[in-house]
Design a protein around this motif. Structure first.
Motif, PDB file in Angstrom:
ATOM      1  N   GLU A  58       0.822  -1.211   0.000  1.00 42.14           N
ATOM      2  CA  GLU A  58       0.000   0.000   0.000  1.00 42.14           C
ATOM      3  C   GLU A  58       0.855   1.259   0.000  1.00 42.14           C
ATOM      4  O   GLU A  58       0.475   2.283  -0.565  1.00 42.14           O
ATOM      5  CB  GLU A  58      -0.939   0.006   1.207  1.00 42.14           C
ATOM      6  CG  GLU A  58      -2.137  -0.912   1.033  1.00 42.14           C
ATOM      7  CD  GLU A  58      -2.862  -0.632  -0.271  1.00 42.14           C
ATOM      8  OE1 GLU A  58      -3.402   0.474  -0.439  1.00 42.14           O
ATOM      9  OE2 GLU A  58      -2.887  -1.532  -1.136  1.00 42.14           O
ATOM     10  N   GLN A  59       2.004   1.196   0.634  1.00 38.73           N
ATOM     11  CA  GLN A  59       2.902   2.351   0.608  1.00 38.73           C
ATOM     12  C   GLN A  59       3.402   2.620  -0.807  1.00 38.73           C
ATOM     13  O   GLN A  59       3.472   3.772  -1.243  1.00 38.73           O
ATOM     14  CB  GLN A  59       4.076   2.112   1.565  1.00 38.73           C
ATOM     15  CG  GLN A  59       3.662   2.128   3.031  1.00 38.73           C
ATOM     16  CD  GLN A  59       4.784   1.706   3.957  1.00 38.73           C
ATOM     17  OE1 GLN A  59       5.592   0.850   3.623  1.00 38.73           O
ATOM     18  NE2 GLN A  59       4.826   2.299   5.138  1.00 38.73           N
ATOM     19  N   ILE A  60       3.724   1.563  -1.532  1.00 38.77           N
ATOM     20  CA  ILE A  60       4.148   1.731  -2.918  1.00 38.77           C
ATOM     21  C   ILE A  60       3.015   2.316  -3.752  1.00 38.77           C
ATOM     22  O   ILE A  60       3.240   3.167  -4.627  1.00 38.77           O
ATOM     23  CB  ILE A  60       4.625   0.386  -3.500  1.00 38.77           C
ATOM     24  CG1 ILE A  60       5.924  -0.051  -2.818  1.00 38.77           C
ATOM     25  CG2 ILE A  60       4.819   0.473  -5.011  1.00 38.77           C
ATOM     26  CD1 ILE A  60       6.384  -1.444  -3.192  1.00 38.77           C
ATOM     27  N   THR A  61       1.791   1.886  -3.470  1.00 38.01           N
ATOM     28  CA  THR A  61       0.627   2.453  -4.154  1.00 38.01           C
ATOM     29  C   THR A  61       0.572   3.961  -3.947  1.00 38.01           C
ATOM     30  O   THR A  61       0.359   4.724  -4.894  1.00 38.01           O
ATOM     31  CB  THR A  61      -0.672   1.817  -3.625  1.00 38.01           C
ATOM     32  OG1 THR A  61      -0.621   0.399  -3.798  1.00 38.01           O
ATOM     33  CG2 THR A  61      -1.888   2.367  -4.368  1.00 38.01           C
ATOM     34  N   ALA A  62       0.788   4.394  -2.718  1.00 35.98           N
ATOM     35  CA  ALA A  62       0.765   5.826  -2.417  1.00 35.98           C
ATOM     36  C   ALA A  62       1.936   6.550  -3.069  1.00 35.98           C
ATOM     37  O   ALA A  62       1.776   7.672  -3.578  1.00 35.98           O
ATOM     38  CB  ALA A  62       0.786   6.045  -0.902  1.00 35.98           C
ATOM     39  N   PHE A  63       3.124   5.927  -3.063  1.00 36.23           N
ATOM     40  CA  PHE A  63       4.295   6.557  -3.696  1.00 36.23           C
ATOM     41  C   PHE A  63       4.015   6.874  -5.164  1.00 36.23           C
ATOM     42  O   PHE A  63       4.480   7.886  -5.695  1.00 36.23           O
ATOM     43  CB  PHE A  63       5.516   5.625  -3.642  1.00 36.23           C
ATOM     44  CG  PHE A  63       5.976   5.252  -2.261  1.00 36.23           C
ATOM     45  CD1 PHE A  63       5.615   5.989  -1.153  1.00 36.23           C
ATOM     46  CD2 PHE A  63       6.777   4.130  -2.076  1.00 36.23           C
ATOM     47  CE1 PHE A  63       6.042   5.638   0.123  1.00 36.23           C
ATOM     48  CE2 PHE A  63       7.213   3.763  -0.816  1.00 36.23           C
ATOM     49  CZ  PHE A  63       6.831   4.526   0.286  1.00 36.23           C
TER      50      PHE A  63
END
Length: 270
Positions: A143-148
């Motif tokens: 999910e962090q990569i999604t936000a990045f």
């Protein structure tokens, strides 16, 4: 549209439209408070009683930067709703620097947490708790990569069309904010709502749609159709959802995540 801004953009729509978008940004602001205030209190308590090491400086800065974006969103929406266009233009310039700063802090804070866990002394926490923490960090990284990826995509796109398409601009800025808002929604769901978390992230995507529902319904009522920005936004999220659904907790991902974070072979992560 006025100068760069994470706000609800200036438009020729009715006062009702402007009031709605201000109310929705207020809803976003309340979501952040409900999601993060209890979580922050618990985190500080855990540090005080010695269950967690001191919170890294990067996390404090991250909280200030993210909170600043939400406050700026709310102030800009209020300036549109009250017709204060000059203020809206002046404050809008902040987004030029704020967007890359937010992405930088998202990356740094993710890295800081991984390094904090990897650096825990042997026996600092029970082995089963350490193992579950590492698994959770690996899964959350999806999910962090999604936000990045999606936050800067939507925010910078919104800035690019601020003059040519004010309606798309304000929706893109909301869409960008909804990407990072999921961190607050996650905490609300875990604390108070039925959820599949941490076994899977599927329920969180349902909550993401629920939080997005007011703007979709508004467009259907006011325009008779969903604005293309929402369709594009959902389409952009779909590959991440599919990846998350199939990779969450999988052995392959649990092996890959530490490599992505530069911890392959680090003794504290084995």
């Amino acid at each position: 549209m006025v100068a760069t801004t994470p706000a609800i953009g200036m438009s020729a729509n009715s006062d009702a439209d402007r009031r709605f978008f201000f109310a929705y940004t207020l809803f976003i602001f309340v979501t952040v408070l409900v999601g993060f205030v209890p979580h922050s209190v618990d985190l500080v308590h855990a540090v005080v009683v010695g269950h967690l090491p001191p919170i890294p400086l990067a996390i404090h800065i991250h909280a200030i930067v993210m909170g600043g974006w939400i406050i700026l969103l709310l102030v800009q929406a209020a300036s549109v709703a009250t017709g204060r266009t000059a203020l809206h233009r002046r404050l809008g310039m902040i987004a030029f620097a704020w967007i890359p700063l937010m992405v930088l802090m998202m990356v740094l804070v993710a890295r800081s947490i991984w390094m904090m866990v990897a650096g825990l002394p042997a026996g600092a926490i029970p082995p089963d708790v350490l193992a579950s923490t590492k698994t959770l960090l690996s899964n959350i990284l999806i999910e962090q990569i999604t936000a990045f990826v999606l936050f800067p995509l939507f925010a910078l796109w919104g800035i690019a069309v601020r003059r040519s398409d004010p309606g798309a601009h304000r929706r893109l800025m909301i869409l960008a904010t909804l990407v990072i808002l999921m961190a607050a929604v996650d905490r609300i769901a875990v604390r108070w709502l039925p959820t599949t978390y941490p076994a899977s992230y599927d329920a969180q995507y349902i909550y993401a749609l629920l939080w997005m529902a007011p703007v979709l319904i508004f467009d259907l009522v006011r325009r008779g159709r969903v604005h293309r920005v929402w369709v594009i936004g959902l389409a952009c999220n779909l590959p991440f959802f599919v990846f998350n659904h199939f990779m969450w907790g999988s052995p392959r991902w649990l092996e890959t995540a530490p490599i992505i974070m530069g911890l392959f072979g680090v003794s504290g992560w084995k």
